[in-house]
Design a protein around this motif. Sequence first.
Motif, PDB file in Angstrom:
ATOM      1  N   THR A 103       0.869  -1.179   0.000  1.00 32.50           N
ATOM      2  CA  THR A 103       0.000   0.000   0.000  1.00 32.50           C
ATOM      3  C   THR A 103       0.902   1.225   0.000  1.00 32.50           C
ATOM      4  O   THR A 103       2.109   1.116   0.231  1.00 32.50           O
ATOM      5  N   MET A 105      -0.167   4.204   1.736  1.00 30.86           N
ATOM      6  CA  MET A 105      -0.512   5.044   2.881  1.00 30.86           C
ATOM      7  C   MET A 105      -0.882   4.135   4.040  1.00 30.86           C
ATOM      8  O   MET A 105      -1.364   3.017   3.820  1.00 30.86           O
ATOM      9  N   ALA A 107      -3.040   2.372   6.887  1.00 32.72           N
ATOM     10  CA  ALA A 107      -4.458   2.017   6.950  1.00 32.72           C
ATOM     11  C   ALA A 107      -4.628   0.892   7.958  1.00 32.72           C
ATOM     12  O   ALA A 107      -3.651   0.215   8.309  1.00 32.72           O
ATOM     13  N   PHE A 113      -7.445  -0.401   2.949  1.00 31.87           N
ATOM     14  CA  PHE A 113      -6.822   0.686   2.208  1.00 31.87           C
ATOM     15  C   PHE A 113      -7.256   0.665   0.754  1.00 31.87           C
ATOM     16  O   PHE A 113      -7.688   1.691   0.205  1.00 31.87           O
ATOM     17  N   ARG A 117      -9.446   3.516  -1.143  1.00 30.34           N
ATOM     18  CA  ARG A 117      -8.770   4.327  -2.158  1.00 30.34           C
ATOM     19  C   ARG A 117      -9.423   4.181  -3.530  1.00 30.34           C
ATOM     20  O   ARG A 117      -9.618   5.153  -4.245  1.00 30.34           O
ATOM     21  N   GLU A 165     -10.076  11.121   4.107  1.00 30.42           N
ATOM     22  CA  GLU A 165      -8.933  10.494   3.447  1.00 30.42           C
ATOM     23  C   GLU A 165      -7.993  11.552   2.885  1.00 30.42           C
ATOM     24  O   GLU A 165      -6.767  11.465   3.020  1.00 30.42           O
ATOM     25  N   LYS A 169      -4.944  11.525   5.343  1.00 36.80           N
ATOM     26  CA  LYS A 169      -4.002  10.593   4.747  1.00 36.80           C
ATOM     27  C   LYS A 169      -3.103  11.248   3.710  1.00 36.80           C
ATOM     28  O   LYS A 169      -1.875  11.264   3.846  1.00 36.80           O
ATOM     29  N   GLY A 173       0.922  13.377   4.898  1.00 37.13           N
ATOM     30  CA  GLY A 173       2.208  12.793   4.547  1.00 37.13           C
ATOM     31  C   GLY A 173       3.216  13.814   4.080  1.00 37.13           C
ATOM     32  O   GLY A 173       2.891  14.972   3.788  1.00 37.13           O
TER      33      GLY A 173
END
Length: 259
Positions: A103, A105, A107, A113, A117, A165, A169, A173
């Motif tokens: 993945t 990110m 989760a 995830f 997504r 999200e 998420k 980052g």
Amino acid sequence: MDTSDLITALDRDGQLLAEAAARAGLDTPVPTCPEWRVRELVTHTGAVHRWAARIVGESLTEPIGLPAAPEGDGPELVEWFREGHRQLVKTLTTAEPDLRCWTFMPAPSPLSFWIRRQAHETAVHRVDAEAALDGGGASAAGSSSDSSAGFSPIDAEFAADGVEELLVKFHGGERSRVRTDTPRTLRVRATDSGAVWTVRLSDGPPRTERTAEGPADCELAGPVSDLYLALWNRLPLDALGSTGDASLARLWRERSVIG
């Protein structure tokens, strides 16, 4: 949001995307993605679906490249998209909950995830296809009277999940470009569902909390479906209500695009 509801949304939005693309025609410009025509939209989303299905279906633990689109053009390209979308839905539906795969990110699990997504990837690009079908009218990126009313309905819980999200998420980052030399606070408020997010900006990655506590330099407010589309750059920010420092809203608009 429950993963079964996300898969239902993914299934629905993929079908709507294909229908809108077929009706609009592959040469039609996509107002919400000015560099694309419907052909590029279908090719991109279809490739992403096959890419995700292979990672999950084969339990791949390293990233892979996107597959190539077929050489054919016309109705067969839309059918290629439909086939890949059906395969993705089937793969995510039948995957084991304890699946281990790559993945990009954090989760709760790899499967959750990919379900989340791909549901939002498809929903946003379904909006793009409907914007093309609409011809760039009231539902595309135009005036301050724009709203999500021109698109197929977006469930409030699904929209809130997509805002979450994006803010938590994607922009939590290191790759997020939404940064300020001086700490600032942006508040995002859903006027219908009551959901509120507070985004704290600095010279590092934004930090988002599901709270309305503390002062904010700027607040963006509107129905949660409009927030979803505006924050994902499918509606102009002036489709939302805005109070406070307008330069902070502009900063978001200019730097928040997800590649």
